[in-house]
Design a protein around this motif. Structure first.
Motif, PDB file in Angstrom:
ATOM      1  N   ARG A 129     -49.549  48.285  -2.487  1.00 17.93           N
ATOM      2  CA  ARG A 129     -49.587  47.369  -1.340  1.00 17.93           C
ATOM      3  C   ARG A 129     -48.599  47.805  -0.266  1.00 17.93           C
ATOM      4  O   ARG A 129     -48.784  47.492   0.906  1.00 17.93           O
ATOM      5  CB  ARG A 129     -49.266  45.947  -1.793  1.00 17.93           C
ATOM      6  N   ASP A 130     -47.565  48.552  -0.657  1.00 22.54           N
ATOM      7  CA  ASP A 130     -46.562  49.021   0.294  1.00 22.54           C
ATOM      8  C   ASP A 130     -47.023  50.372   0.859  1.00 22.54           C
ATOM      9  O   ASP A 130     -46.605  51.435   0.411  1.00 22.54           O
ATOM     10  CB  ASP A 130     -45.203  49.152  -0.391  1.00 22.54           C
ATOM     11  N   LEU A 131     -47.891  50.306   1.851  1.00 27.93           N
ATOM     12  CA  LEU A 131     -48.478  51.525   2.406  1.00 27.93           C
ATOM     13  C   LEU A 131     -47.458  52.391   3.121  1.00 27.93           C
ATOM     14  O   LEU A 131     -47.592  53.615   3.147  1.00 27.93           O
ATOM     15  CB  LEU A 131     -49.629  51.170   3.345  1.00 27.93           C
ATOM     16  N   ASP A 132     -46.425  51.767   3.686  1.00 25.10           N
ATOM     17  CA  ASP A 132     -45.373  52.548   4.340  1.00 25.10           C
ATOM     18  C   ASP A 132     -44.665  53.442   3.332  1.00 25.10           C
ATOM     19  O   ASP A 132     -44.410  54.617   3.596  1.00 25.10           O
ATOM     20  CB  ASP A 132     -44.352  51.639   5.026  1.00 25.10           C
ATOM     21  N   SER A 136     -44.729  57.461   3.042  1.00 24.22           N
ATOM     22  CA  SER A 136     -43.441  58.160   3.021  1.00 24.22           C
ATOM     23  C   SER A 136     -43.366  59.146   1.855  1.00 24.22           C
ATOM     24  O   SER A 136     -42.883  60.271   2.011  1.00 24.22           O
ATOM     25  CB  SER A 136     -42.306  57.144   2.934  1.00 24.22           C
ATOM     26  N   VAL A 137     -43.856  58.727   0.693  1.00 28.20           N
ATOM     27  CA  VAL A 137     -43.879  59.619  -0.476  1.00 28.20           C
ATOM     28  C   VAL A 137     -44.753  60.827  -0.185  1.00 28.20           C
ATOM     29  O   VAL A 137     -44.374  61.973  -0.460  1.00 28.20           O
ATOM     30  CB  VAL A 137     -44.372  58.864  -1.735  1.00 28.20           C
ATOM     31  N   VAL A 142     -45.349  66.623   1.348  1.00 26.89           N
ATOM     32  CA  VAL A 142     -45.851  67.608   2.311  1.00 26.89           C
ATOM     33  C   VAL A 142     -44.698  68.415   2.897  1.00 26.89           C
ATOM     34  O   VAL A 142     -44.813  69.620   3.106  1.00 26.89           O
ATOM     35  CB  VAL A 142     -46.674  66.909   3.421  1.00 26.89           C
ATOM     36  N   THR A 143     -43.569  67.755   3.138  1.00 25.91           N
ATOM     37  CA  THR A 143     -42.400  68.425   3.694  1.00 25.91           C
ATOM     38  C   THR A 143     -41.925  69.542   2.776  1.00 25.91           C
ATOM     39  O   THR A 143     -41.450  70.573   3.249  1.00 25.91           O
ATOM     40  CB  THR A 143     -41.262  67.407   3.930  1.00 25.91           C
ATOM     41  N   MET A 144     -42.103  69.366   1.469  1.00 24.68           N
ATOM     42  CA  MET A 144     -41.741  70.430   0.519  1.00 24.68           C
ATOM     43  C   MET A 144     -42.549  71.702   0.793  1.00 24.68           C
ATOM     44  O   MET A 144     -42.031  72.796   0.680  1.00 24.68           O
ATOM     45  CB  MET A 144     -42.005  69.989  -0.922  1.00 24.68           C
ATOM     46  N   PHE A 145     -43.818  71.545   1.164  1.00 27.54           N
ATOM     47  CA  PHE A 145     -44.666  72.704   1.428  1.00 27.54           C
ATOM     48  C   PHE A 145     -44.205  73.444   2.671  1.00 27.54           C
ATOM     49  O   PHE A 145     -44.214  74.656   2.732  1.00 27.54           O
ATOM     50  CB  PHE A 145     -46.139  72.303   1.597  1.00 27.54           C
ATOM     51  N   VAL A 146     -43.812  72.686   3.688  1.00 31.81           N
ATOM     52  CA  VAL A 146     -43.374  73.280   4.953  1.00 31.81           C
ATOM     53  C   VAL A 146     -42.046  74.006   4.778  1.00 31.81           C
ATOM     54  O   VAL A 146     -41.837  75.080   5.318  1.00 31.81           O
ATOM     55  CB  VAL A 146     -43.280  72.191   6.046  1.00 31.81           C
TER      56      VAL A 146
END
Length: 148
Positions: A129-132, A136-137, A142-146
């Motif tokens: 229910r906590d879409l934010d 964020s997760v 994704v940031t790990m890939f960059v």
């Protein structure tokens, strides 16, 4: 079925236009067809294979598992020769299936449940229910890939 999915797989691998790069792409497993699951599985395996082999523009894949246990996807990828465990820097699974509302944590009071042993895979989301937080997760993964 495969003929229908191959153009999609090529576009995901190569990009649709010269120089086109999408920072994120969502593929939703919701095709209303007898072969919908097969098409989605083919596209997922093709994309994961291309990413693992370095043949894709994408540097990684974040799979948000809502309707099936993450082991379904790891078993599917393993059956196609793609090891998620060995490719964990390229393929990350967010488990929103095992405990989507955080009930298991609430039931862990003494005497209620003595043993919970879900097959842990990737990142566990305990409140869809906590879409934010879910977004964020996914962005953190994704940031790990960059950064890699």
């Amino acid at each position: 079925m495969k003929e229908m999915a191959e153009p999609i797989c090529r576009v995901l691998r190569d990009g649709a236009l010269e120089g086109e790069h999408a920072p994120a792409l969502m593929i939703k497993d919701s095709m209303h067809s007898a072969f919908g699951l097969d098409v989605f599985n083919h596209i997922l395996c093709s994309l994961a294979s291309n990413i693992s082999a370095g043949k894709s523009q994408a540097r990684g894949l974040v799979l948000v598992s809502l309707n099936r246990h993450p082991s379904f996807y790891t078993d599917l990828l393993k059956s196609r020769g793609i090891g998620v465990a060995s490719s964990n820097k390229l393929i990350q699974i967010v488990d929103c299936y095992s405990d989507p509302l955080g009930w298991k944590d609430r039931l862990l009071d003494p005497g209620c449940i003595t043993k919970l042993s879900p097959k842990a895979t990737g990142t566990l989301c305990k409140d869809i229910r906590d879409l934010d937080k879910l977004l964020s997760v996914a962005i953190d993964l994704v940031t790990m890939f960059v950064a890699a």
